[in-house]
Write an enzyme that holds these catalytic residues in place. Structure first.
Site, PDB file in Angstrom:
ATOM      1  N   LYS A 197       6.865  13.095   3.067  1.00  0.00           N
ATOM      2  CA  LYS A 197       6.718  14.122   2.030  1.00  0.00           C
ATOM      3  C   LYS A 197       5.513  15.014   2.347  1.00  0.00           C
ATOM      4  O   LYS A 197       5.596  16.233   2.284  1.00  0.00           O
ATOM      5  CB  LYS A 197       6.552  13.439   0.668  1.00  0.00           C
ATOM      6  CG  LYS A 197       6.469  14.403  -0.477  1.00  0.00           C
ATOM      7  CD  LYS A 197       6.342  13.657  -1.798  1.00  0.00           C
ATOM      8  CE  LYS A 197       5.932  14.607  -2.905  1.00  0.00           C
ATOM      9  NZ  LYS A 197       5.570  13.910  -4.126  1.00  0.00           N
ATOM     10  N   GLU A 203       0.379   7.363  10.334  1.00  0.00           N
ATOM     11  CA  GLU A 203       1.328   6.489  11.063  1.00  0.00           C
ATOM     12  C   GLU A 203       2.552   7.297  11.485  1.00  0.00           C
ATOM     13  O   GLU A 203       3.014   7.220  12.627  1.00  0.00           O
ATOM     14  CB  GLU A 203       1.800   5.333  10.162  1.00  0.00           C
ATOM     15  CG  GLU A 203       0.748   4.310   9.782  1.00  0.00           C
ATOM     16  CD  GLU A 203      -0.005   4.699   8.518  1.00  0.00           C
ATOM     17  OE1 GLU A 203      -0.024   5.894   8.144  1.00  0.00           O
ATOM     18  OE2 GLU A 203      -0.604   3.784   7.902  1.00  0.00           O
ATOM     19  N   GLY A 258       6.744   9.383  -3.900  1.00  0.00           N
ATOM     20  CA  GLY A 258       7.192   8.726  -2.662  1.00  0.00           C
ATOM     21  C   GLY A 258       8.068   7.507  -2.912  1.00  0.00           C
ATOM     22  O   GLY A 258       9.170   7.385  -2.381  1.00  0.00           O
ATOM     23  N   ARG A 259       7.605   6.605  -3.772  1.00  0.00           N
ATOM     24  CA  ARG A 259       8.345   5.351  -3.980  1.00  0.00           C
ATOM     25  C   ARG A 259       9.568   5.537  -4.883  1.00  0.00           C
ATOM     26  O   ARG A 259      10.287   4.588  -5.150  1.00  0.00           O
ATOM     27  CB  ARG A 259       7.417   4.256  -4.500  1.00  0.00           C
ATOM     28  CG  ARG A 259       6.589   4.655  -5.702  1.00  0.00           C
ATOM     29  CD  ARG A 259       5.447   3.676  -5.949  1.00  0.00           C
ATOM     30  NE  ARG A 259       4.542   4.146  -7.002  1.00  0.00           N
ATOM     31  CZ  ARG A 259       3.528   4.972  -6.804  1.00  0.00           C
ATOM     32  NH1 ARG A 259       3.308   5.465  -5.600  1.00  0.00           N
ATOM     33  NH2 ARG A 259       2.747   5.338  -7.798  1.00  0.00           N
ATOM     34  N   GLU A 344       2.192  -0.565  -6.179  1.00  0.00           N
ATOM     35  CA  GLU A 344       1.596   0.766  -5.991  1.00  0.00           C
ATOM     36  C   GLU A 344       1.623   1.534  -7.317  1.00  0.00           C
ATOM     37  O   GLU A 344       0.742   2.340  -7.591  1.00  0.00           O
ATOM     38  CB  GLU A 344       2.336   1.544  -4.898  1.00  0.00           C
ATOM     39  CG  GLU A 344       1.537   2.721  -4.357  1.00  0.00           C
ATOM     40  CD  GLU A 344       2.147   3.369  -3.129  1.00  0.00           C
ATOM     41  OE1 GLU A 344       1.677   3.097  -2.019  1.00  0.00           O
ATOM     42  OE2 GLU A 344       3.105   4.154  -3.275  1.00  0.00           O
ATOM     43  N   HIS A 375      13.443 -23.301   1.849  1.00  0.00           N
ATOM     44  CA  HIS A 375      13.002 -24.141   2.968  1.00  0.00           C
ATOM     45  C   HIS A 375      11.625 -23.730   3.442  1.00  0.00           C
ATOM     46  O   HIS A 375      11.210 -24.086   4.538  1.00  0.00           O
ATOM     47  CB  HIS A 375      14.025 -24.055   4.106  1.00  0.00           C
ATOM     48  CG  HIS A 375      15.364 -24.561   3.680  1.00  0.00           C
ATOM     49  ND1 HIS A 375      15.705 -25.894   3.754  1.00  0.00           N
ATOM     50  CD2 HIS A 375      16.416 -23.919   3.118  1.00  0.00           C
ATOM     51  CE1 HIS A 375      16.927 -26.042   3.273  1.00  0.00           C
ATOM     52  NE2 HIS A 375      17.386 -24.872   2.865  1.00  0.00           N
ATOM     53  N   LYS A 485      -6.906   5.788   2.994  1.00  0.00           N
ATOM     54  CA  LYS A 485      -6.500   6.663   4.104  1.00  0.00           C
ATOM     55  C   LYS A 485      -7.678   7.515   4.571  1.00  0.00           C
ATOM     56  O   LYS A 485      -7.785   7.860   5.731  1.00  0.00           O
ATOM     57  CB  LYS A 485      -5.379   7.607   3.649  1.00  0.00           C
ATOM     58  CG  LYS A 485      -4.006   6.978   3.549  1.00  0.00           C
ATOM     59  CD  LYS A 485      -3.009   8.040   3.116  1.00  0.00           C
ATOM     60  CE  LYS A 485      -1.637   7.486   2.853  1.00  0.00           C
ATOM     61  NZ  LYS A 485      -0.733   8.488   2.274  1.00  0.00           N
TER      62      LYS A 485
HETATM   63  O1  F6P Z   1       1.866   4.227   1.365  1.00  0.00           O
HETATM   64  C1  F6P Z   1       1.160   5.129   0.620  1.00  0.00           C
HETATM   65  C2  F6P Z   1       1.868   6.414   0.462  1.00  0.00           C
HETATM   66  O2  F6P Z   1       0.947   7.327  -0.056  1.00  0.00           O
HETATM   67  C3  F6P Z   1       3.096   6.276  -0.421  1.00  0.00           C
HETATM   68  O3  F6P Z   1       2.868   6.551  -1.733  1.00  0.00           O
HETATM   69  C4  F6P Z   1       4.052   7.193   0.257  1.00  0.00           C
HETATM   70  O4  F6P Z   1       5.347   6.864  -0.099  1.00  0.00           O
HETATM   71  C5  F6P Z   1       3.750   6.936   1.699  1.00  0.00           C
HETATM   72  O5  F6P Z   1       2.346   6.866   1.717  1.00  0.00           O
HETATM   73  C6  F6P Z   1       4.280   7.924   2.695  1.00  0.00           C
HETATM   74  O6  F6P Z   1       3.860   9.230   2.434  1.00  0.00           O
HETATM   75  P1  F6P Z   1       4.537  10.456   3.125  1.00  0.00           P
HETATM   76  O7  F6P Z   1       5.958  10.528   2.728  1.00  0.00           O
HETATM   77  O8  F6P Z   1       3.765  11.645   2.661  1.00  0.00           O
HETATM   78  O9  F6P Z   1       4.403  10.279   4.619  1.00  0.00           O
END
Ligand code: F6P
Length: 521
Positions: A197, A203, A258-259, A344, A375, A485
């Site tokens: 987003k 990452e 995001g979630r 979150e 298990h 972050k």
């Molecule tokens: O994991 C933390 C977060 O800020 C989430 O809220 C979000 O879904 C995710 O990073 C990924 O963010 P983006 O879609 O901006 O890469």
């Protein structure tokens, strides 16, 4: 406004909890419990009869919901009120499943759905060609957190047994993750979907850059990326600057968290993996639960009831572990998805006014697939010292070609666990006795399909919303994560330059250790 623990209802519930006998005998004696405490909507049965609640407790909890103005808060959610108060915006994921009407947002959602549909058709029919004229057989989806978990869960749960398209997800920045995914992949037939987003998550950007370099290393033609890189983002400029063609960018509105985004264009991978029709059925299942949530009385409202029993456990019985135990291999990512959704969203310690809370908010959420989990960690659940509650998710019927007998064993195991958790086991030998007294919810999907899965995920989203509303916190921001972050780049810089270290002794010591490793390596 009173802090949550200072209201009369809260105090009444605390008193009932204190007087509650630790034994589960009083609950077991009630023969009508199943009829009284099981509820159904949108293809899901929610059985609360193994929770440590009585009619009186449930009544008090329902009054608590009213005292916390839950009905108006639900209406504000659906009608686009500023429910994400700290970021000053609505949280309108429900429009993604109900894009009717002339509202600009709904129009945008309809147009996004059309784009998803034609992209899926083009790729599946072979109309979409790679730079060398070959059709696409492989998708690599790069994203993390809310741009991965829901999509991966649903794609895995609904994937076609006979599809030609191979799908791989890359999330971790560990270079070995991407490297091993790219091994044996044919660049000419691969599309990379960069799902971010913000288009700034480190990452995802690092993995996307490495994937692009790998791709260019094979094609030696910068123009070749056009038909091989798609982005799903709210940040067009960054996606274009990365090298993605504007026509290959799918939008995500800022009012989609995001979630809560798997229902948006972020669901492209779901539509590719399970078909556009299934994606539509997923949305329909979620809408059906949305409608139930918005219009049903609290007494029979599944998200409200699930939220209230969670509050009973966390706030009044002081249970801070909640397990998610799907007895269905196709739902194996559900614990990870709900871990993000719940922790979150509601892992907060100040209320919407910024005041420190004096009550518990979200418990620790963890779990695994049954019966594998039996298990592994169920020993601690059945005989350990920690308190916990759990949701067991079962599937009522299955189209599996395999023996009915095997399915019945799966169900029998789940029911045996919930019984043992609540009732325990008396034994003269203390090593063999089980104390019991652990309340659980049982959720039964009438079948595991796109509709019921949509309904289940919407149920949990609204459960989280109700709990946030009752705790008076904002479930839609995540400043803790954002803060984390921001720390990493300064540490990254100091790992790679020789500047004087300014952190605590432990962090300085470890940075020095890695610096030495770099010099020797
Ligand atoms: O994991 C933390 C977060 O800020 C989430 O809220 C979000 O879904 C995710 O990073 C990924 O963010 P983006 O879609 O901006 O890469």
């Amino acid at each position: 406004m009173n802090h949550s623990s200072q209201t009369s209802r809260w105090r009444a519930l605390s008193k009932i909890a204190t007087n509650l006998a630790s034994s589960s005998k009083q609950f077991l004696a009630d023969e009508d419990r199943y009829d009284q405490f099981s509820f159904e909507a949108s293809g899901i049965l929610l059985d609360l009869s193994k929770q440590k609640i009585t009619r009186e407790i449930l009544q008090e909890l329902l009054s608590l919901a009213n005292e916390k103005d839950l009905a108006n808060k639900i209406e504000a959610l659906f009608s686009g009120g500023n429910v994400n108060i700290t970021e000053n915006r609505p949280a309108l994921h429900t429009i993604l499943r109900n894009p009717d009407g002339d509202d600009e947002r709904a129009k945008q959602v309809r147009s996004d759905l059309q784009r998803i549909e034609s992209c899926v058709t083009d790729i599946n029919t072979g109309r979409w060609r790679g730079y060398s004229g070959k059709s696409i057989t492989q998708i690599v989806h790069i994203g993390i957190g809310g741009s991965h978990l829901g999509q991966a869960l649903v794609t895995e749960a609904l994937k076609k047994k006979s599809g030609n398209l191979q799908i791989a997800f890359v999330t971790n920045m560990d270079p070995e993750d991407l490297e091993s995914t790219l091994l044996g992949i044919d660049a000419e037939r691969t599309i990379f979907i960069i799902a971010s987003k913000s288009f700034s998550t480190i990452e995802t950007i690092e993995n996307a850059t490495a994937a692009k370099n790998w791709f260019l290393g094979r094609t030696n033609d910068p123009g070749a990326t056009t038909n091989h890189f798609l982005a799903i983002s709210n940040n067009y400029d960054a996606a274009v600057a990365f090298g993605i063609d504007r026509k290959n960018i799918f939008p995500v509105a800022d009012w989609v968290g995001g979630r809560y985004s798997l229902w948006s264009a972020m669901g492209l991978i779901i539509a590719l993996g399970s078909g556009f029709d299934n994606f539509k059925r997923l949305l329909a299942g979620a809408k059906s639960m949305d409608d139930h949530f918005r219009s049903s009385p609290f007494e029979s409202n599944l998200p409200v009831l699930l939220a209230l029993t969670g509050i009973w456990n966390s706030n009044f019985l002081n249970i801070n572990n909640h397990l998610i135990l799907p007895y269905a291999e196709r739902l194996k990512m559900l614990p990870a998805f709900l871990q993000q959704l719940e922790m979150e969203s509601n892992g907060k310690s100040v209320d919407t006014y910024g005041r420190k809370l004096d009550i518990n908010t979200a418990p620790l959420i963890w779990g695994g697939t049954g019966t594998d989990s039996q298990h592994s960690f169920h020993q601690l659940l059945l005989q350990g010292t920690q308190s916990f509650s759990a949701d067991l998710i079962l599937v009522g019927s299955s189209k599996s070609r395999f023996r009915q007998e095997q399915r019945n064993w799966l169900l029998a195991n789940a029911l045996a666990q919930t019984r043992a958790m609540l009732v325990g086991h008396d034994d003269e030998d203390p090593h063999k006795a089980m104390q019991g007294g652990h309340g659980t919810n049982t959720l039964v999907l009438e079948e595991l399909n796109a509709f019921t899965l949509g309904s289940l995920l919407s149920l949990y989203e609204h459960k989280v919303f109700c709990q946030g509303a009752i705790w008076n916190i904002n479930p839609f921001d995540q400043y803790g994560i954002e803060q984390g972050k921001q720390l990493a780049p300064s540490i990254y810089k100091q790992l790679t330059d020789g500047s004087e270290l300014q952190w605590d002794a432990s962090t300085n010591g470890l940075i020095n250790q890695f610096r030495k490793g770099e010099q020797n390596g």
